[in-house]
Scaffold this active site. Structure first.
Site, mmCIF file in Angstrom:
data_model
loop_
_atom_site.group_PDB
_atom_site.id
_atom_site.type_symbol
_atom_site.label_atom_id
_atom_site.label_comp_id
_atom_site.label_asym_id
_atom_site.label_seq_id
_atom_site.Cartn_x
_atom_site.Cartn_y
_atom_site.Cartn_z
ATOM 1 C CG HIS A 270 -54.021 2.969 4.502
ATOM 2 N ND1 HIS A 270 -53.162 2.529 3.078
ATOM 3 C CD2 HIS A 270 -53.351 3.905 4.978
ATOM 4 C CE1 HIS A 270 -51.993 3.052 3.555
ATOM 5 N NE2 HIS A 270 -51.907 4.051 4.253
ATOM 6 C CG ASP A 327 -53.065 9.371 10.515
ATOM 7 O OD1 ASP A 327 -53.045 9.013 9.426
ATOM 8 O OD2 ASP A 327 -52.264 9.948 11.113
HETATM 9 C C1 SDX Z 1 -52.276 8.387 5.928
HETATM 10 O O1 SDX Z 1 -50.890 6.330 1.552
HETATM 11 C C2 SDX Z 1 -50.300 6.243 2.776
HETATM 12 O O2 SDX Z 1 -49.628 5.377 2.930
HETATM 13 C C3 SDX Z 1 -51.067 7.398 3.662
HETATM 14 C C4 SDX Z 1 -50.287 7.037 5.073
HETATM 15 C C5 SDX Z 1 -48.767 7.565 5.254
HETATM 16 O O3 SDX Z 1 -48.285 6.758 6.034
HETATM 17 O O4 SDX Z 1 -48.408 7.943 4.061
HETATM 18 O O5 SDX Z 1 -50.684 5.945 5.629
HETATM 19 C C6 SDX Z 1 -50.878 8.142 6.006
HETATM 20 O O6 SDX Z 1 -52.511 9.220 5.147
HETATM 21 C C7 SDX Z 1 -53.402 7.400 6.622
HETATM 22 C C8 SDX Z 1 -54.996 7.815 6.068
HETATM 23 C C9 SDX Z 1 -55.250 8.843 6.907
HETATM 24 N N1 SDX Z 1 -56.403 9.596 6.349
HETATM 25 C C10 SDX Z 1 -57.958 9.264 7.089
HETATM 26 O O7 SDX Z 1 -57.653 8.554 8.080
HETATM 27 C C11 SDX Z 1 -58.592 9.994 6.340
HETATM 28 C C12 SDX Z 1 -60.131 9.197 6.451
HETATM 29 N N2 SDX Z 1 -59.899 8.137 5.429
HETATM 30 C C13 SDX Z 1 -60.264 8.408 3.960
HETATM 31 O O8 SDX Z 1 -60.319 9.468 3.843
HETATM 32 C C14 SDX Z 1 -60.023 7.397 2.966
HETATM 33 O O9 SDX Z 1 -60.074 5.903 3.815
HETATM 34 C C15 SDX Z 1 -58.390 7.348 2.611
HETATM 35 C C16 SDX Z 1 -58.278 8.660 1.964
HETATM 36 C C17 SDX Z 1 -57.673 6.989 3.710
HETATM 37 C C18 SDX Z 1 -58.280 6.113 1.463
HETATM 38 O O10 SDX Z 1 -59.156 6.517 0.452
HETATM 39 P P1 SDX Z 1 -59.408 5.510 -0.822
HETATM 40 O O11 SDX Z 1 -58.693 4.204 -0.755
HETATM 41 O O12 SDX Z 1 -59.301 6.370 -2.080
HETATM 42 O O13 SDX Z 1 -61.023 5.119 -0.704
HETATM 43 P P2 SDX Z 1 -62.103 5.472 -1.401
HETATM 44 O O14 SDX Z 1 -62.197 7.060 -0.975
HETATM 45 O O15 SDX Z 1 -62.251 5.088 -2.605
HETATM 46 O O16 SDX Z 1 -63.089 4.958 -0.321
HETATM 47 C C19 SDX Z 1 -63.774 3.575 -0.778
HETATM 48 C C20 SDX Z 1 -64.943 3.358 -0.240
HETATM 49 C C21 SDX Z 1 -66.140 4.637 -0.316
HETATM 50 O O17 SDX Z 1 -67.372 4.084 -0.372
HETATM 51 P P3 SDX Z 1 -68.238 3.570 -1.820
HETATM 52 O O18 SDX Z 1 -67.976 4.813 -2.479
HETATM 53 O O19 SDX Z 1 -67.509 2.313 -2.170
HETATM 54 O O20 SDX Z 1 -69.564 3.581 -0.968
HETATM 55 O O21 SDX Z 1 -64.894 3.598 1.336
HETATM 56 C C22 SDX Z 1 -65.688 4.365 1.778
HETATM 57 C C23 SDX Z 1 -65.805 5.800 0.613
HETATM 58 O O22 SDX Z 1 -66.877 6.396 0.930
HETATM 59 N N3 SDX Z 1 -64.610 5.228 2.994
HETATM 60 C C24 SDX Z 1 -65.208 5.762 3.962
HETATM 61 C C25 SDX Z 1 -63.925 5.934 4.766
HETATM 62 N N4 SDX Z 1 -62.718 5.590 3.733
HETATM 63 C C26 SDX Z 1 -63.327 5.251 2.664
HETATM 64 N N5 SDX Z 1 -66.338 5.742 4.568
HETATM 65 C C27 SDX Z 1 -66.387 6.436 5.893
HETATM 66 N N6 SDX Z 1 -65.328 6.796 6.359
HETATM 67 C C28 SDX Z 1 -64.061 6.658 5.979
HETATM 68 N N7 SDX Z 1 -62.852 6.794 6.768
#
Ligand code: SDX
Length: 388
Positions: A270, A327
């Site tokens: 998140h 989720d």
């Molecule tokens: C919602 O904003 C809100 O409040 C949203 C929400 C709401 O109520 O409105 O809470 C609802 O959208 C919840 C989130 C649902 N989405 C998912 O579950 C999709 C999977 N999660 C990701 O795609 C991700 O975690 C996000 C989009 C939720 C957050 O992404 P960020 O904060 O931009 O994190 P990032 O992409 O910068 O990642 C940081 C690191 C990266 O690794 P490095 O480059 O540092 O090596 O964490 C890793 C990413 O690769 N990473 C993950 C991951 N999420 C982040 N690696 C594996 N699996 C994951 N799910």
């Protein structure tokens, strides 16, 4: 009316938005709507109480609660002309596509009755949208299956009515367990608002152009549909089904950690919560309660539990503060409520709509409204125009 042509000078990026609606402390895993902690609201209040709170800035008294429920019932029907919209879509149309179009279409049936610059009319518009979205959602789902639509039953509460319109039969009582209604009502509450997430920012951006609220909500639905946002709950189920068994979990955890592999664990991570998502914790308890009374796909629960068990002890996830989000749990509960996964993001919309509308009203009530206009860091070529 010159009021329609008044614009405030300048622009702002919504990133500097100020709000009194929702507070999140990502480190403490705290979420509050208008100052009330989410665990209190989820436990002690109904979704309609929470919708009232978001819209009216305070929780309803008993009398206000009764009035609000009645107001919503009265507005739960949609114009009969809207049914043609559902027939216009092919059967395989995604319900989010239909819902986004349906909300926008509401403007053609109801827009001329409201003056979007008149604060006295905001509440009417808000009640209308919150009350009609579940009906549009249920009608679009039923028509996509070629089933007869089920009209709202005014003897049922908001959440029970939605389940009835989705799963019922004309003039036939259906057996809805109280725990099913409470589980869905809590899911709506947990989704009701979440400060400036991607879809709420979209709603505020559209509101800042003085477009009408139906356009703003329709745009919010589009933003929420993405799998990184509200589409994640559907993706979680698809991912659990794809993994299929506990002994394949390690393979996919490895892929999620591989920088060169775009695979991500859906329902994990998140942007704001860097400790735990309080909503996820509440849903985890609800899933456990629900499993005592109705069947939940135990195979998928086993896979989900295994993913959680590994991810919560694995340095890759711990170091990046990746925890289960709302989720990760909502999908399995919705599936147990016999709601198809294509409708999961729609459930998110029904829950989020009072929040979106409250944010729309909050922006409209600002003394000055500057159109959202974020700037950029230009990385392209600079003036390579041939000089003659
Ligand atoms: C919602 O904003 C809100 O409040 C949203 C929400 C709401 O109520 O409105 O809470 C609802 O959208 C919840 C989130 C649902 N989405 C998912 O579950 C999709 C999977 N999660 C990701 O795609 C991700 O975690 C996000 C989009 C939720 C957050 O992404 P960020 O904060 O931009 O994190 P990032 O992409 O910068 O990642 C940081 C690191 C990266 O690794 P490095 O480059 O540092 O090596 O964490 C890793 C990413 O690769 N990473 C993950 C991951 N999420 C982040 N690696 C594996 N699996 C994951 N799910």
């Amino acid at each position: 009316d010159t009021g329609m042509f008044t614009f405030d000078r300048g622009y702002t990026s919504t990133a500097s938005c100020r709000s009194r609606i929702t507070f999140i402390d990502g480190d403490k895993g705290q979420l509050m709507y208008r100052g009330y902690d989410i665990s209190y609201l989820a436990q002690e209040r109904t979704f309609l109480d929470v919708a009232y709170l978001l819209l009216n800035k305070e929780l309803p008294t008993i009398e206000q609660r009764v009035d609000f429920c009645l107001e919503m019932k009265k507005r739960s029907f949609i114009h009969e002309g809207m049914k043609k919209l559902f027939d216009a879509f092919p059967d395989n149309a995604h319900p989010m596509a239909i819902l986004s179009a349906g909300v926008s279409a509401l403007s053609t049936f109801y827009f001329e009755h409201i003056d979007i610059d008149n604060p006295d009319e905001y509440m009417e518009m808000a009640k209308r949208i919150v009350a009609k979205i579940p009906t549009i959602a249920a009608f679009s789902y039923r028509s996509s299956l070629g089933l007869p639509i089920i009209y709202p039953d005014l003897d049922r509460g908001f959440t029970e009515n939605f389940l009835y319109m989705l799963r019922g039969y004309p003039h036939k009582h259906i057996d809805l367990k109280p725990i099913e209604i409470k589980a869905l009502d809590t899911i709506f509450t947990l989704h009701a608002d979440h400060e400036q997430n991607a879809s709420t920012t979209t709603v505020r951006n559209v509101a800042s152009t003085h477009a009408h609220p139906y356009a703003a909500i329709s745009a919010g639905i589009g933003a929420l549909w993405g799998r990184a946002h509200g589409g994640a709950n559907e993706s979680v189920i698809r991912q659990l089904e794809m993994i299929g068994s506990v002994d394949r979990v390690d393979e996919f955890i490895k892929r999620a950690k591989d920088k060169d592999d775009p695979f991500r664990l859906m329902g994990f991570g998140h942007r704001v919560y860097k400790n735990f998502d309080p909503r996820a914790n509440i849903l985890k308890k609800i899933r456990t309660e629900l499993m005592k009374e109705i069947e939940i796909d135990s195979k998928l629960v086993e896979v989900a539990n295994r993913i959680e068990e590994i991810a919560l002890t694995d340095d890759y996830f711990i170091s990046r503060k990746l925890y289960p989000n709302i989720d990760f749990y909502s999908g399995l509960i919705l599936q147990a409520l016999k709601i198809p996964k294509e409708m999961f993001a729609v459930i998110f919309v029904i829950g989020r709509t009072p929040g979106w509308i409250s944010q729309w009203i909050e922006l409209k009530e600002q003394p000055t409204i500057k159109i959202a206009r974020p700037r950029q860091l230009y990385l392209g070529p600079v003036d390579i125009t041939p000089k003659h």
